[in-house]
Design a protein around this motif. Structure first.
Motif, PDB file in Angstrom:
ATOM      1  N   ASN A 112       0.825  -1.200   0.000  1.00  0.00           N
ATOM      2  CA  ASN A 112       0.000   0.000   0.000  1.00  0.00           C
ATOM      3  C   ASN A 112       0.862   1.254   0.000  1.00  0.00           C
ATOM      4  O   ASN A 112       2.018   1.228   0.420  1.00  0.00           O
ATOM      5  CB  ASN A 112      -0.917   0.004   1.230  1.00  0.00           C
ATOM      6  CG  ASN A 112      -1.722  -1.280   1.318  1.00  0.00           C
ATOM      7  OD1 ASN A 112      -2.211  -1.769   0.302  1.00  0.00           O
ATOM      8  ND2 ASN A 112      -1.817  -1.850   2.507  1.00  0.00           N
ATOM      9  N   LEU A 113       0.249   2.339  -0.465  1.00  0.00           N
ATOM     10  CA  LEU A 113       0.935   3.623  -0.558  1.00  0.00           C
ATOM     11  C   LEU A 113       0.049   4.675   0.084  1.00  0.00           C
ATOM     12  O   LEU A 113      -1.125   4.794  -0.276  1.00  0.00           O
ATOM     13  CB  LEU A 113       1.159   3.960  -2.040  1.00  0.00           C
ATOM     14  CG  LEU A 113       1.716   5.334  -2.377  1.00  0.00           C
ATOM     15  CD1 LEU A 113       3.182   5.450  -1.961  1.00  0.00           C
ATOM     16  CD2 LEU A 113       1.597   5.595  -3.881  1.00  0.00           C
ATOM     17  N   MET A 134      -6.781  10.073  -8.431  1.00  0.00           N
ATOM     18  CA  MET A 134      -5.649   9.268  -7.996  1.00  0.00           C
ATOM     19  C   MET A 134      -5.583   7.967  -8.806  1.00  0.00           C
ATOM     20  O   MET A 134      -4.510   7.529  -9.221  1.00  0.00           O
ATOM     21  CB  MET A 134      -5.799   8.953  -6.501  1.00  0.00           C
ATOM     22  CG  MET A 134      -4.540   8.389  -5.877  1.00  0.00           C
ATOM     23  SD  MET A 134      -4.790   8.092  -4.107  1.00  0.00           S
ATOM     24  CE  MET A 134      -3.109   7.603  -3.674  1.00  0.00           C
ATOM     25  N   ASN A 160      -6.219  13.105   3.008  1.00  0.00           N
ATOM     26  CA  ASN A 160      -5.439  11.873   2.953  1.00  0.00           C
ATOM     27  C   ASN A 160      -5.836  11.099   1.695  1.00  0.00           C
ATOM     28  O   ASN A 160      -7.021  11.014   1.365  1.00  0.00           O
ATOM     29  CB  ASN A 160      -5.703  11.004   4.185  1.00  0.00           C
ATOM     30  CG  ASN A 160      -5.197  11.641   5.462  1.00  0.00           C
ATOM     31  OD1 ASN A 160      -4.013  11.966   5.570  1.00  0.00           O
ATOM     32  ND2 ASN A 160      -6.079  11.840   6.437  1.00  0.00           N
ATOM     33  N   ARG A 161      -4.847  10.536   1.002  1.00  0.00           N
ATOM     34  CA  ARG A 161      -5.114   9.800  -0.239  1.00  0.00           C
ATOM     35  C   ARG A 161      -4.207   8.577  -0.276  1.00  0.00           C
ATOM     36  O   ARG A 161      -2.986   8.716  -0.286  1.00  0.00           O
ATOM     37  CB  ARG A 161      -4.838  10.680  -1.456  1.00  0.00           C
ATOM     38  CG  ARG A 161      -5.805  11.860  -1.600  1.00  0.00           C
ATOM     39  CD  ARG A 161      -5.451  12.744  -2.809  1.00  0.00           C
ATOM     40  NE  ARG A 161      -4.073  13.196  -2.721  1.00  0.00           N
ATOM     41  CZ  ARG A 161      -3.094  12.852  -3.563  1.00  0.00           C
ATOM     42  NH1 ARG A 161      -3.353  12.055  -4.582  1.00  0.00           N
ATOM     43  NH2 ARG A 161      -1.879  13.303  -3.399  1.00  0.00           N
ATOM     44  N   ASN A 162      -4.807   7.416  -0.294  1.00  0.00           N
ATOM     45  CA  ASN A 162      -4.033   6.184  -0.208  1.00  0.00           C
ATOM     46  C   ASN A 162      -4.348   5.247  -1.362  1.00  0.00           C
ATOM     47  O   ASN A 162      -5.419   5.306  -1.943  1.00  0.00           O
ATOM     48  CB  ASN A 162      -4.320   5.484   1.127  1.00  0.00           C
ATOM     49  CG  ASN A 162      -4.127   6.425   2.303  1.00  0.00           C
ATOM     50  OD1 ASN A 162      -3.167   7.181   2.324  1.00  0.00           O
ATOM     51  ND2 ASN A 162      -5.050   6.413   3.249  1.00  0.00           N
ATOM     52  N   LEU A 163      -3.383   4.381  -1.624  1.00  0.00           N
ATOM     53  CA  LEU A 163      -3.509   3.418  -2.725  1.00  0.00           C
ATOM     54  C   LEU A 163      -3.184   2.037  -2.178  1.00  0.00           C
ATOM     55  O   LEU A 163      -2.125   1.859  -1.574  1.00  0.00           O
ATOM     56  CB  LEU A 163      -2.513   3.802  -3.833  1.00  0.00           C
ATOM     57  CG  LEU A 163      -2.343   2.842  -5.001  1.00  0.00           C
ATOM     58  CD1 LEU A 163      -3.588   2.853  -5.896  1.00  0.00           C
ATOM     59  CD2 LEU A 163      -1.118   3.230  -5.822  1.00  0.00           C
ATOM     60  N   TYR A 164      -4.076   1.097  -2.376  1.00  0.00           N
ATOM     61  CA  TYR A 164      -3.897  -0.255  -1.840  1.00  0.00           C
ATOM     62  C   TYR A 164      -3.743  -1.262  -2.974  1.00  0.00           C
ATOM     63  O   TYR A 164      -4.547  -1.260  -3.907  1.00  0.00           O
ATOM     64  CB  TYR A 164      -5.127  -0.663  -1.013  1.00  0.00           C
ATOM     65  CG  TYR A 164      -5.388   0.238   0.170  1.00  0.00           C
ATOM     66  CD1 TYR A 164      -4.948  -0.108   1.440  1.00  0.00           C
ATOM     67  CD2 TYR A 164      -6.060   1.441   0.014  1.00  0.00           C
ATOM     68  CE1 TYR A 164      -5.184   0.719   2.526  1.00  0.00           C
ATOM     69  CE2 TYR A 164      -6.296   2.280   1.094  1.00  0.00           C
ATOM     70  CZ  TYR A 164      -5.858   1.910   2.353  1.00  0.00           C
ATOM     71  OH  TYR A 164      -6.085   2.723   3.427  1.00  0.00           O
TER      72      TYR A 164
END
Lengths: 361, 361
Positions: free
Chosen positions: A160-161, B86, B158-162
């Motif tokens: 994850n990022l 994103m 907040n911005r996340n990538l999984y």
């Protein structure tokens, strides 16, 4: 610039445990992984921050998790390589050097595995000069360096990022998924330039860990007193000598909290010490009066062999020596005390430097 | 291909609440956001899956959270645009169309805001044909389509990538951070090709929601019985008529669980119905015997105005009609029952189709 060999890892590992101040995870697994990586890929080059180009790209790597789990759950080096590769791909640029986030505990040694595998140097510096339980508790934060982007990898293959709006949100979100992942994972964070390392890091902490480990192990080899040797190297304050008389501990999520009670022996006969911990040892009180307060370092040593004892391994009846070490000067600024001082952990005590608390009357 | 106007949103919003089967979040806020976006950017084009090029890139968007919070916490459309951007940046390619993950509740309507803003069509299909509480409970999963990569954005920035190893891990990790984010966020997931939409989605669900909404609202306008009109459109089974006599509910993290008890009136006088819910209504029992079982749809309607009642808004004393609707055929396969059937939710009952449970004796 200096080569770090498998032999050096023994010293660094012991020194990291001392700087772990009871937390930071047990370095045993980290040492195995680093040794295997050096065996497979060759020795690692340790460089000083001033040897970095100002525009070099430096990425800290760390194990993230609960101390109880960092002892019990086996890591593989792959997690760290995966988190590192994810960051390198994301940044779209070769990473020039790796660095520990924290010099204390497991995380003082894990970055060597990445340095060996990636054949890049490791910077002799970190963001704590000790261990702290939260991702945002770094000197990098004191300099406004974002932890974000953060990459996270687990042993199952999840990767994850995170882009978080501040470093505290990094702790909150990565902490939440880490618990779901079984309590541990690999992270990279605080990617920064060489210039930023120079101004924000605690310097020479790997060398310092090595010197601490050497002082103990060489004293033992030469049948000298290892605790005296260590205290001389660290200019430590001897806080207490005694026997563990009680230990209360609670583990919840990433937190291992409790109080360790010690009954005095020798010159401390009749006295009592209580050490409060939240992963790391945070306040040591002798007969109810503070003897050392976070961010200064509190180290619990086995009186027999000078081996540092982590909070999760404290056992009733062990003979111990408690020593205290001055925190890096960055932690003793007003901002440093806000971020790493007692009030941050919910204590009502104010920070008082260990040298004042232990001034000879 | 068809234009969707602000007026249509009223129908779709009501229909989505019916398909929400008590969960899916209240669409009120979603409707406001979609209306504002259409006002600002123009009408949205609704296309059928068969109108997609096979290599078109389709990305579902959804609100993710706990039903209690999805009612109370204000969303902004920005979260959805951020999650969408994103994903577009990550995939490195323009996204050709947006799609709901679930047609039921809030998530049946939220994608219209993204479609309007991005001036791309919305596909008349979804991954559930109803609402379900977990991210992996989709017909996409039944076809082996990964939810990963998943993007997540909150209102704070907040911005996340999984990248998760399977869709259940997507639920686990995104669920954990969503709770930390205050209980809701925007996600995109299950990005797929036009060819994959054609084979894996539940088709025509937006049109279906619109038809359901129209049947109720037009019947009311024409002073006809809206519940009869709705039942005719859905070929629903009337399961019970009565008055809410008890409601026990527990909210924990993303879960809103409990039992709704109804005392019978009219033809059900002397009988009792209990509806067990875990965000959505999952099992309705009449006098202890199942009358409808997930994945079939259980819908609680206000007897006065045919308005669907979500689990978190159930109130003691309300006169209600309970109806049941056959789930899409994909949910009635062996794999569909494993993923969305009663045992997945921890019940001991086996799935029995609603038409068998309610066969005229």
């Amino acid at each position: 610039m200096k080569k770090i060999t498998i032999e050096d890892l023994e010293y660094i590992s012991l020194g990291s445990t001392i700087l772990g101040t009871g937390g930071g995870g047990n370095p045993y697994i980290g040492k195995l992984l680093a040794k295997q990586a050096i065996q497979a890929y060759g020795d690692v080059t340790l460089i000083k921050a001033h040897e970095l180009d100002n525009d070099a790209l430096v990425v800290p790597v760390a194990a993230f998790g609960a101390p109880m789990i960092l002892v019990e759950k086996l890591f593989s080096a792959e997690e760290f390589y995966n988190a590192f590769d994810m960051m390198e791909n994301y940044l779209g640029r070769k990473i020039d050097a790796v660095m520990p986030v924290e010099a204390g505990g497991l995380n003082g040694i894990i970055p060597f595995a990445v340095a060996a595998k990636k054949r890049i140097p490791i910077v002799d510096a970190d963001g704590m000069g000790r261990a702290f339980p939260r991702l945002e508790m770094t000197t990098f934060t004191l300099h406004g360096i974002p932890a974000s982007p953060i990459t996270q990898a687990d042993e199952k293959g999840n990767r994850n990022l995170y882009h978080t709006i501040d470093n505290t949100w990094g702790e909150t979100l990565v902490g939440a998924t880490t618990i779901q992942m079984g309590g541990s994972c690999a992270v990279t964070c605080y990617s920064m330039s060489g210039a930023e390392v120079k101004k924000s890091a605690v310097h020479d902490t790997i060398s310092y860990a090595k010197i601490l480990g050497e002082s103990v192990l060489n004293a033992k080899k030469n049948q000298l007193n290892p605790i005296s040797a260590l205290m001389q190297q660290t200019q430590a304050f001897k806080l207490f000598s005694g026997k563990i008389s009680n230990i209360s501990m609670k583990t919840e999520g990433r937190w291992n909290t409790g109080i360790c009670e010690i009954d005095g022996l020798e010159e401390d006969n009749g006295s009592k010490m209580e050490i409060d911990f939240q992963n790391e040892f945070l306040i040591a009180k002798k007969n109810g009066e503070p003897a050392a307060i976070t961010p200064d370092l509190i180290v619990l040593l086995d009186a027999e062999n000078a081996h540092p004892i982590t909070a999760e391994t404290i056992q009733y009846g062990t003979r111990v020596i408690v020593i205290g070490i001055k925190a890096d000067k960055q932690w003793r600024t007003a901002a440093g005390i806000v971020l790493g001082g007692p009030e941050k952990f919910g204590y009502t005590e104010k920070f008082i430097p260990i040298e004042l608390l232990n001034a000879k009357q």
